[in-house]
Design a protein around this motif. Structure first.
Motif, mmCIF file in Angstrom:
data_model
loop_
_atom_site.group_PDB
_atom_site.id
_atom_site.type_symbol
_atom_site.label_atom_id
_atom_site.label_comp_id
_atom_site.label_asym_id
_atom_site.label_seq_id
_atom_site.Cartn_x
_atom_site.Cartn_y
_atom_site.Cartn_z
ATOM 1 N N PHE A 179 0.945 -1.265 0.046
ATOM 2 C CA PHE A 179 -0.001 -0.020 -0.004
ATOM 3 C C PHE A 179 0.946 1.185 0.091
ATOM 4 O O PHE A 179 1.700 1.461 0.909
ATOM 5 N N THR A 180 0.905 2.092 -1.047
ATOM 6 C CA THR A 180 1.952 3.059 -1.467
ATOM 7 C C THR A 180 1.589 4.495 -0.850
ATOM 8 O O THR A 180 2.089 5.450 -1.067
ATOM 9 N N GLY A 181 0.374 4.644 -0.626
ATOM 10 C CA GLY A 181 -0.124 6.211 -0.310
ATOM 11 C C GLY A 181 0.095 7.096 -1.715
ATOM 12 O O GLY A 181 -0.089 6.191 -2.630
ATOM 13 N N ASP A 182 0.185 8.168 -1.442
ATOM 14 C CA ASP A 182 0.290 9.052 -2.778
ATOM 15 C C ASP A 182 1.551 8.949 -3.531
ATOM 16 O O ASP A 182 1.876 9.753 -4.333
ATOM 17 N N ILE A 183 2.502 8.139 -3.168
ATOM 18 C CA ILE A 183 3.628 8.069 -3.744
ATOM 19 C C ILE A 183 3.515 7.254 -5.034
ATOM 20 O O ILE A 183 4.232 7.700 -6.336
ATOM 21 N N VAL A 184 2.475 6.393 -5.576
ATOM 22 C CA VAL A 184 2.173 5.557 -6.678
ATOM 23 C C VAL A 184 0.923 5.935 -6.946
ATOM 24 O O VAL A 184 -0.153 6.196 -6.127
ATOM 25 N N GLU A 185 0.540 6.593 -8.160
ATOM 26 C CA GLU A 185 -0.848 7.028 -8.597
ATOM 27 C C GLU A 185 -1.244 5.939 -9.903
ATOM 28 O O GLU A 185 -0.133 5.881 -10.607
ATOM 29 N N TYR A 186 -2.648 5.907 -10.035
ATOM 30 C CA TYR A 186 -2.942 5.109 -11.205
ATOM 31 C C TYR A 186 -4.018 5.961 -12.070
ATOM 32 O O TYR A 186 -4.832 6.070 -11.596
ATOM 33 N N HIS A 196 8.522 16.282 -3.102
ATOM 34 C CA HIS A 196 9.895 16.573 -3.473
ATOM 35 C C HIS A 196 10.428 15.778 -4.640
ATOM 36 O O HIS A 196 10.719 14.644 -4.604
ATOM 37 N N PHE A 197 10.386 16.763 -5.678
ATOM 38 C CA PHE A 197 10.547 16.380 -7.148
ATOM 39 C C PHE A 197 11.757 15.614 -7.470
ATOM 40 O O PHE A 197 11.929 14.540 -8.018
ATOM 41 N N HIS A 198 12.902 15.867 -6.756
ATOM 42 C CA HIS A 198 14.407 15.357 -7.032
ATOM 43 C C HIS A 198 14.279 14.054 -6.092
ATOM 44 O O HIS A 198 14.861 13.212 -6.854
ATOM 45 N N ASP A 199 13.791 13.713 -5.166
ATOM 46 C CA ASP A 199 13.661 12.705 -4.480
ATOM 47 C C ASP A 199 12.631 11.584 -5.142
ATOM 48 O O ASP A 199 12.961 10.054 -4.787
ATOM 49 N N TRP A 200 11.730 11.852 -5.486
ATOM 50 C CA TRP A 200 10.388 11.128 -5.757
ATOM 51 C C TRP A 200 10.982 9.900 -6.690
ATOM 52 O O TRP A 200 10.561 8.878 -6.348
ATOM 53 N N PRO A 201 11.566 10.207 -7.703
ATOM 54 C CA PRO A 201 11.758 9.066 -8.647
ATOM 55 C C PRO A 201 12.574 7.865 -7.928
ATOM 56 O O PRO A 201 12.486 6.671 -8.405
ATOM 57 N N GLU A 205 11.800 3.886 -7.333
ATOM 58 C CA GLU A 205 12.615 2.661 -7.782
ATOM 59 C C GLU A 205 12.824 1.884 -6.585
ATOM 60 O O GLU A 205 12.874 0.473 -6.834
ATOM 61 N N ARG A 206 12.999 2.379 -5.475
ATOM 62 C CA ARG A 206 12.810 1.503 -4.287
ATOM 63 C C ARG A 206 11.645 0.439 -3.946
ATOM 64 O O ARG A 206 11.687 -0.703 -3.624
ATOM 65 N N ILE A 207 10.493 1.180 -4.335
ATOM 66 C CA ILE A 207 9.300 0.461 -4.470
ATOM 67 C C ILE A 207 9.488 -0.702 -5.325
ATOM 68 O O ILE A 207 8.988 -1.838 -5.409
ATOM 69 N N ARG A 208 9.874 -0.432 -6.673
ATOM 70 C CA ARG A 208 10.009 -1.217 -7.888
ATOM 71 C C ARG A 208 10.913 -2.388 -7.477
ATOM 72 O O ARG A 208 10.447 -3.562 -7.823
ATOM 73 N N ALA A 209 11.759 -2.290 -6.903
ATOM 74 C CA ALA A 209 12.878 -3.173 -6.382
ATOM 75 C C ALA A 209 12.105 -4.397 -5.331
ATOM 76 O O ALA A 209 12.706 -5.429 -5.169
ATOM 77 N N ASP A 234 6.091 3.692 -13.616
ATOM 78 C CA ASP A 234 6.696 4.278 -15.010
ATOM 79 C C ASP A 234 5.716 5.642 -14.962
ATOM 80 O O ASP A 234 6.361 6.673 -15.147
ATOM 81 N N SER A 235 4.413 5.277 -15.157
ATOM 82 C CA SER A 235 3.656 6.431 -15.444
ATOM 83 C C SER A 235 3.876 7.610 -14.346
ATOM 84 O O SER A 235 3.528 9.052 -14.640
ATOM 85 N N THR A 236 3.824 7.094 -13.102
ATOM 86 C CA THR A 236 4.255 8.173 -12.105
ATOM 87 C C THR A 236 5.330 9.062 -12.067
ATOM 88 O O THR A 236 5.366 10.182 -11.889
ATOM 89 N N ALA A 237 6.390 8.407 -12.373
ATOM 90 C CA ALA A 237 7.712 8.926 -12.368
ATOM 91 C C ALA A 237 7.703 9.753 -13.482
ATOM 92 O O ALA A 237 8.303 10.991 -13.759
ATOM 93 N N ASP A 238 7.044 9.373 -14.754
ATOM 94 C CA ASP A 238 6.778 10.403 -15.763
ATOM 95 C C ASP A 238 6.225 11.659 -15.725
ATOM 96 O O ASP A 238 6.531 12.671 -15.865
ATOM 97 N N PHE A 239 4.859 11.550 -14.691
ATOM 98 C CA PHE A 239 4.314 12.610 -14.515
ATOM 99 C C PHE A 239 5.026 13.676 -13.660
ATOM 100 O O PHE A 239 5.185 14.716 -13.786
ATOM 101 N N VAL A 240 5.942 13.137 -12.515
ATOM 102 C CA VAL A 240 6.828 13.845 -11.725
ATOM 103 C C VAL A 240 7.759 14.483 -12.606
ATOM 104 O O VAL A 240 7.983 15.842 -12.309
ATOM 105 N N ARG A 241 8.530 13.714 -13.366
ATOM 106 C CA ARG A 241 9.474 14.454 -14.110
ATOM 107 C C ARG A 241 8.858 15.739 -15.209
ATOM 108 O O ARG A 241 9.758 16.486 -15.434
ATOM 109 N N SER A 242 7.868 15.216 -15.952
ATOM 110 C CA SER A 242 7.219 15.915 -17.005
ATOM 111 C C SER A 242 6.839 17.430 -16.374
ATOM 112 O O SER A 242 6.602 18.371 -16.823
ATOM 113 N N THR A 243 6.509 17.192 -15.020
ATOM 114 C CA THR A 243 5.873 18.506 -14.182
ATOM 115 C C THR A 243 7.318 19.317 -13.740
ATOM 116 O O THR A 243 7.120 20.492 -13.923
ATOM 117 N N TYR A 244 8.201 18.614 -13.310
ATOM 118 C CA TYR A 244 9.344 19.441 -12.655
ATOM 119 C C TYR A 244 10.233 20.148 -13.756
ATOM 120 O O TYR A 244 10.618 21.363 -13.630
#
Length: 316
Positions: A179-186, A196-201, A205-209, A234-244
């Motif tokens: 259960f990830t809370g808002d770290i991951v969205e779909y 924290h945009f720099h830390d989020w990706p 990846e720690r969740i993916r591991a 992947d889509s959450t990471a793309d959202f964060v990077r594409s915003t920042y």
């Protein structure tokens, strides 16, 4: 007449789903509204996320009672936001668990966040009169703790800053489900206003591991199967990077917040414009990305007054 945030005009009740994501594990979802999770142990039940009000919490309880009559002993809150925590009193749990950092954020900015979110989300705060006050935990932790619901072990961990500085995830090892809370969205926008945009990706990846079999995300449908899990990461990471990135380019050349808004829209609208709560999140996301690019590490506290000032700057 002042322009409203998108969420202020969203008064349509959402359809609830209650999906099994593992044996004795459920995701309570509602078309992009904040999700909750349910973990059924040998003798009792743990709830993940308490909803915005006791009225909404009771909808979670109704779903729980459709699958078990075991008492609710624990509520775990992944972070401090009002729409996640203010319904906690309805569950009658003996233990309410947060990270130490999340508790500190309740003390520092919980009331301001409540006031701000109350203005932004009128539908979620229907029945707000029954909220007894700010939700504080009975138990806190740093880094990691485990709770045993009989033989079932539940690991509650901080894997890094992302949606807030105090984020926690909840992992059930016997089912390899998180259960990830808002770290991951779909198919729902990430709210990055306290992020924290720099830390989020890296946190993603720690969740993916964990190579998870399922995730109950913060918003959106339950993610069942590794393909769906990885696609959402992947889509959450793309959202964060594409915003920042576009906001940072504008901020670092001395451009205005409105210019950053236009740049982010150009990047994100084609990819994410149909995501749940996208229009609501966008102004807060742009403002936070702009600040972080200028080395403001701690997100500024959102208040109802600051919300309106920011929206006026973007609406000119």
């Amino acid at each position: 007449m002042a322009k409203q945030f998108a969420s202020q005009g969203d008064m349509t009740e959402k359809e609830i789903s209650f999906t099994e994501v593992g044996e004795g594990l459920y995701a309570f979802t509602a078309e992009g509204d904040p999700n909750s999770g349910v973990i059924i142990g040998d003798d009792s039940v743990m709830i993940i996320e308490a909803q915005a009000t006791p009225r909404l919490a009771n909808k979670v309880i109704e779903c729980v009672r459709s699958v078990t009559d075991k008492p609710i002993s624990h509520v775990v809150l992944t972070h401090y936001h009002a729409v996640r925590v203010l319904g906690a009193s309805a569950f009658g749990a003996q233990q309410i668990i947060m990270s130490e950092k999340a508790r500190a954020m309740v003390a520092e900015r919980g009331q301001e966040d409540w006031n701000s979110e109350f203005e932004r989300f009128p539908r979620l705060f229907e029945g707000h009169e029954s909220i007894p006050g700010l939700t504080y935990p009975t138990t806190t932790f740093n880094g990691r703790m485990s709770v045993y619901l009989g033989k079932r072990r539940v690991d509650i961990m901080q894997l890094g800053r992302a949606h807030t500085a105090g984020d926690a995830v909840i992992y059930v090892p016997d089912q390899n489900v998180m259960f990830t809370g808002d770290i991951v969205e779909y198919h729902s926008a990430c709210y990055c206003g306290d992020g924290h945009f720099h830390d989020w990706p890296d946190t993603l990846e720690r969740i993916r591991a964990f190579d998870l079999d399922a995730i109950a995300p913060g918003r959106g449908d339950a993610l069942i199967g590794r393909e769906m899990v990885n696609a959402a990461i992947d889509s959450t990471a793309d959202f964060v990077r594409s915003t920042y990135r576009p906001a940072a380019r504008v901020a670092l050349r001395g451009g205005t917040l409105k210019e950053a808004w236009d740049a982010v829209r150009a990047e994100c609208d084609p990819k994410f414009g149909d995501y749940a709560i996208y229009e609501h999140c966008l102004p807060f996301n742009v403002a936070r990305a702009y600040d972080e690019a200028l080395d403001i590490d701690t997100p500024r506290i959102w208040t109802a007054k600051r919300d309106k000032e920011m929206w006026e700057a973007l609406s000119d």
